[in-house]
Design an enzyme around this catalytic site. Structure first.
Site, PDB file in Angstrom:
ATOM      1  N   GLY A 131       0.825  -1.211   0.000  1.00 58.77           N
ATOM      2  CA  GLY A 131       0.000   0.000   0.000  1.00 58.77           C
ATOM      3  C   GLY A 131       0.854   1.254   0.000  1.00 58.77           C
ATOM      4  O   GLY A 131       0.465   2.283   0.565  1.00 58.77           O
ATOM      5  N   SER A 209       4.606  -5.741  -2.700  1.00 57.83           N
ATOM      6  CA  SER A 209       4.719  -4.309  -2.954  1.00 57.83           C
ATOM      7  C   SER A 209       5.502  -3.629  -1.825  1.00 57.83           C
ATOM      8  O   SER A 209       6.631  -4.035  -1.550  1.00 57.83           O
ATOM      9  CB  SER A 209       3.322  -3.714  -3.140  1.00 57.83           C
TER      10      SER A 209
END
Ligand code: NAG
Ligand code: NAG
Ligand code: NAG
Length: 542
Positions: A131, A209
């Site tokens: 995120g 990520s």
């Protein structure tokens, strides 16, 4: 107290017959925790256990010890707290403040298969969500799909945005608090997971990520190693999106924006501590301040987590002894350029803008370098939405593909013993032109949306086969440090690790196939290797 833990697992024996549901009770350092037996499988969950506490008078400072439950039983059945998130372009969240957002958000969720016991301690997966360090929460990931393979899954929260990543030249807030939160969670796992039937010396840290970049930062950090294996999916600190040089005036800017005119960091921080978190995250958004991992300045007596710029991070002692599974999807930015930036993105020379933001060079050199890159991707075509696909290739390469390939090279140069590379390219029957960022996640986890709703995902026969394959490969790695210890009908390939001279990788698609002849995207990666050999010295992190 500690010595008692191992003896005190109280997975209550089911004496009333198979369909009687008995919730498990576990004694940890903080006291008794009551989980719940799942109704959709042979496992239990423990949700929302506080692993540390944020001091509300000092929400940017170190995590404090987790509260003890005193004489009470802690009912671990509500894992929904979200660390304050910063809305950012293209990913605007639903309007308003989500009701479960709280600065005091350092919680974790644990998923335990029923076969776990003190006598049969299971390997542990600790999941670090992504995120871009601005959003996300561990609560969106249920480990259910992985449990039948005999592992325990722990999904953690950590502070985000200003609260997790404000990086000042100041011993009170030296930076990377969110990574330090993650480290405290790993300490919690080491100290407590045995009580749940987990093996504290058989721990894999995994993330996607920003979570993947975090995992690699744990590998390089000078702190004691609290894990045994690493899974890094689609993220590295070498990615220009995953690191920052910090802004030493960030606290002053936020305070000033919210109405306090000061030049004193501490005054600003005290003021921000008293401001509602939605004001702080709103100001972050409006001022476009980047809160990400940074190189910390050293202060005597202050713990340091990231001790160098990304290209200089290393820790061969840790790297050498850690099996690593690393890779990405085959088209990370598919669909994202237009979605994130709209057609206006094509009004400017995005090659030029990117070079300008990533390298410190004279304007003329920026222009020359941008022209080289532009010719490589679009030839003599004009920049317009007609080159959307090329823009997506370019973005995929600079943000993910090349930094990840570069990371693998660096790990090998540090004598990493076992590095398993993959490329996930499965799109099922969607007809899409490639697997975008995060495409592998629904095959590993049950995913929940912003408001706790279970995200549905198409489940064709092929999709279910992919779930079986991906969870088997991942849990083999978690258990044995080797994703294919033997071949089977399900996994008919042997995944060979990368070596100094060859870069085999597993293509994870409808068929599983080892690519041993050619490196991933070899022409595009060769271009970037060459480009960085010339311009790398001017990188903002060099
Ligand atoms: C902040 O204070 C300084 C010094 O007192 C003053 O020069 C400046 O104009 C003030 N800025 C604002 C936005 O009030
Ligand atoms: C890797 O191993 C080689 C050969 O043993 C050694 O010369 C080199 O110094 C090692 N590199 C690192 C970074 O430890
Ligand atoms: C980790 O767990 C697996 C599966 O239980 C076991 O085979 C392996 O030996 C364990 N490794 C360590 C280092 O304890």
């Amino acid at each position: 107290m500690k010595a008692l833990i191992v003896l005190s697992i109280v997975f209550v024996v089911n004496v009333y017959g198979a369909d009687q549901r008995i919730d498990p009770l576990v004694l940890i350092n903080q006291g008794l925790v009551r989980g719940q037996k799942a109704t959709d499988g042979d496992y239990s969950t423990f949700l929302g256990i506080p692993y540390a506490k944020v001091d509300l008078d000092d929400p940017f400072g170190p995590a404090r010890a987790a509260p003890s439950f005193e004489e009470e039983i802690f009912y671990a059945n509500e894992g929904t707290v979200q660390c304050p998130l910063t809305p950012f372009s293209g990913y605007a969240r639903a309007a308003g403040i989500s009701p479960v957002e709280s600065v005091d958000c350092l919680q974790l969720n644990i998923f335990v298969p029923s076969q776990a016991s003190i006598r049969n301690p299971l390997p542990v997966l600790v999941w670090i969500h992504g995120g871009t360090y601005l959003s996300g929460t561990g609560h969106k990931f249920s480990g259910r799909k992985l449990l039948k393979h005999g592992v325990i899954v722990v999904a953690i929260n950590y502070r985000l945005g200003a609260y997790g990543f404000i990086c000042l030249n100041n011993p009170a807030v030296p930076g990377n608090q969110g990574l330090k939160d993650q480290y405290v969670a790993l300490q919690w796992v080491r100290d407590n997971i045995a009580a749940f039937g987990g093996n504290p010396y058989n721990v894999t840290i995994a993330g996607q990520s920003a979570g993947s970049a975090s995992v690699l930062l744990h590998l390089f950090s000078p702190k004691e190693k609290l894990f045994n294996k690493v899974i890094a999916e689609s993220g590295t600190p070498l990615s220009p999106d995953m690191f920052t040089n910090g802004d030493a005036d960030a606290a002053l800017k936020l305070a000033n924006y919210l109405g306090l005119n000061t030049t004193d960091d501490q005054q600003a921080l005290d003021f921000l501590a008293k401001s509602h978190h939605s004001l702080v995250t709103g100001a972050t958004h409006d001022l476009k301040i980047e809160f990400k991992p940074c190189r910390e300045n050293s202060f005597s007596g202050v713990d340091i987590f990231v001790d160098n710029q990304p290209y200089s991070l290393s820790n061969s002692r840790k790297v050498r002894n850690t099996p690593i599974l690393i890779g990405n999807t085959d088209f990370e930015y598919r669909g994202d350029v237009r979605q994130m930036h709209g057609n206006e993105f094509f009004d400017k020379d995005f090659f030029y803008s990117w070079i300008q933001n990533t390298f410190v060079m004279e304007n003329e050199e920026v222009y020359t370098a941008a022209k080289i890159v532009r010719h490589f991707y679009v030839g003599d075509k004009d920049i317009s939405s007609d080159v959307n696909t090329e823009a997506e290739y370019f973005n995929s390469d600079i943000v993910f593909n090349h930094p990840i390939q570069d990371t693998i090279t660096r790990l090998i140069n540090e004598n990493a013993s076992h590095v398993y590379e993959y490329v996930f390219s499965y799109v099922g029957d969607t007809g899409l032109s490639g697997a975008a960022h995060s495409a592998e996640l629904p095959f590993l986890f049950d995913l929940y949306g912003d408001f706790g709703e279970l995200m549905t995902h198409s489940s064709t026969e092929d999709d279910l086969l992919m779930v079986d394959r991906l969870t088997t490969l991942w849990t083999n790695f978690i258990k044995y440090g080797n994703p294919t210890p033997e071949t089977s009908e399900l996994i008919p390939v042997t995944w060979s690790p990368v070596t100094a001279n060859s870069r085999p990788y597993l293509i994870i698609n409808k068929e599983l196939r080892m690519e041993t002849e050619e490196r991933f995207l070899k022409e595009r990666m060769a271009f970037w290797d060459l480009f960085y050999s010339i311009y790398g010295q001017y990188n903002i992190f060099a």
